[in-house]
Scaffold this motif. Sequence first.
Motif, short mmCIF file in Angstrom:
data_model
loop_
_atom_site.label_atom_id
_atom_site.label_comp_id
_atom_site.label_asym_id
_atom_site.label_seq_id
_atom_site.Cartn_x
_atom_site.Cartn_y
_atom_site.Cartn_z
N ILE A 38 0.87 -1.17 0.00
CA ILE A 38 0.00 0.00 0.00
C ILE A 38 0.91 1.22 0.00
CG2 ILE A 38 -1.92 1.19 1.13
CD1 ILE A 38 -2.35 -1.44 2.74
N GLU A 96 -3.91 1.37 8.37
CA GLU A 96 -3.32 0.75 7.18
C GLU A 96 -1.81 0.60 7.34
OE1 GLU A 96 -5.10 -0.37 4.09
OE2 GLU A 96 -6.23 -0.53 5.95
N GLN A 121 -2.13 -3.84 -10.07
CA GLN A 121 -3.16 -3.18 -9.28
C GLN A 121 -2.76 -1.77 -8.87
OE1 GLN A 121 -3.83 -5.80 -5.96
NE2 GLN A 121 -4.60 -7.45 -7.24
N LYS A 135 -5.39 0.96 -6.92
CA LYS A 135 -5.10 1.29 -5.52
C LYS A 135 -4.85 2.79 -5.37
CE LYS A 135 -3.05 -3.12 -4.02
NZ LYS A 135 -1.81 -3.77 -3.54
N LYS A 178 -8.09 4.81 -5.60
CA LYS A 178 -8.88 4.69 -4.38
C LYS A 178 -8.34 5.63 -3.29
CE LYS A 178 -10.57 1.27 -1.02
NZ LYS A 178 -10.10 1.96 0.19
#
Length: 293
Positions: free
Chosen positions: A98, A109, A197, A201, A204
């Motif tokens: 992330i 997170e 991805q 990601k 978002k």
Amino acid sequence: MTKSAKQTESFAQEIIVVTGTSTGIGNATAKELASRGYYVLAGVRRDIDADAIRGTNIEPVILDITNQIHITNLVKRIKKDPEKRLLRALINNAAIEINAPLEVLHLSEWRRQFEVNVFGQVAMIQALLPSLFQSRGTIVNISSIGGKAAMAGYGPYASTKFALEGLSDALRRELQPFGVKVIVIEPGGVTSPMSLQVRSKAEKITNEMTSEQRSRYGGLMYAMVSLAESYIKNAVSAEKAGQIIANTITNKRTHTRYTIGQDAAMVRFMNWILPDRILDKLLAQSNKSHYPS
């Protein structure tokens, strides 16, 4: 019996644990090791992934490395192996990625990423070390070139990999007297579902920013995605990465660290020879070249 046949027969008496084998590097590594005759316990989190990877010399095991029950069950499986095979190696591959500017990523997170990428690795090592002492085996920690140089926006993921690099150094020095090797792999761009991805990601995270945060970091997030996608076009295949990792187990003479990909080798070299301020400027220029015009 030929030398290669004897070697395969010997390998077949040894187990290797690979975590995070549903896709990407872990999946390719498990298959490569199995093709070389090792018996692979392949960690996956879902039954559907277990069914997909099951094959000759590959036994899937349900393994969330943040779940102590799963880890305990794995230890029992190794100790009660019907063929009494030794554990030759643990390949710590499972991880999540992330990336976002430090200000905008919620602390939960950050914690989740450290739970998987650092504490999960420690939990696996602590659980399997007794078996590795017995075999004088090998621990392979899959880090990242981000564990050597952290670009703007990559702080959360890079922080976990910097931590993995540090604990690997300490662990290598602790275990050297007992014959257990510790090897770090530092991939750059590798084609995998995780790498594909990046855009979703980033979008978002950007959408969840406040308008003020978007004014500060919107350009950076765009540049991060653009730069990452440009790397993906020339990325090393997961299969090639799997071969390199498998070689660290099969080769008698090994280094303490390996990079995967020209981009990783270049970043490590630049990080080694350049002062921080010069490297800051070069990385900033690289980012700006990918900002929206």
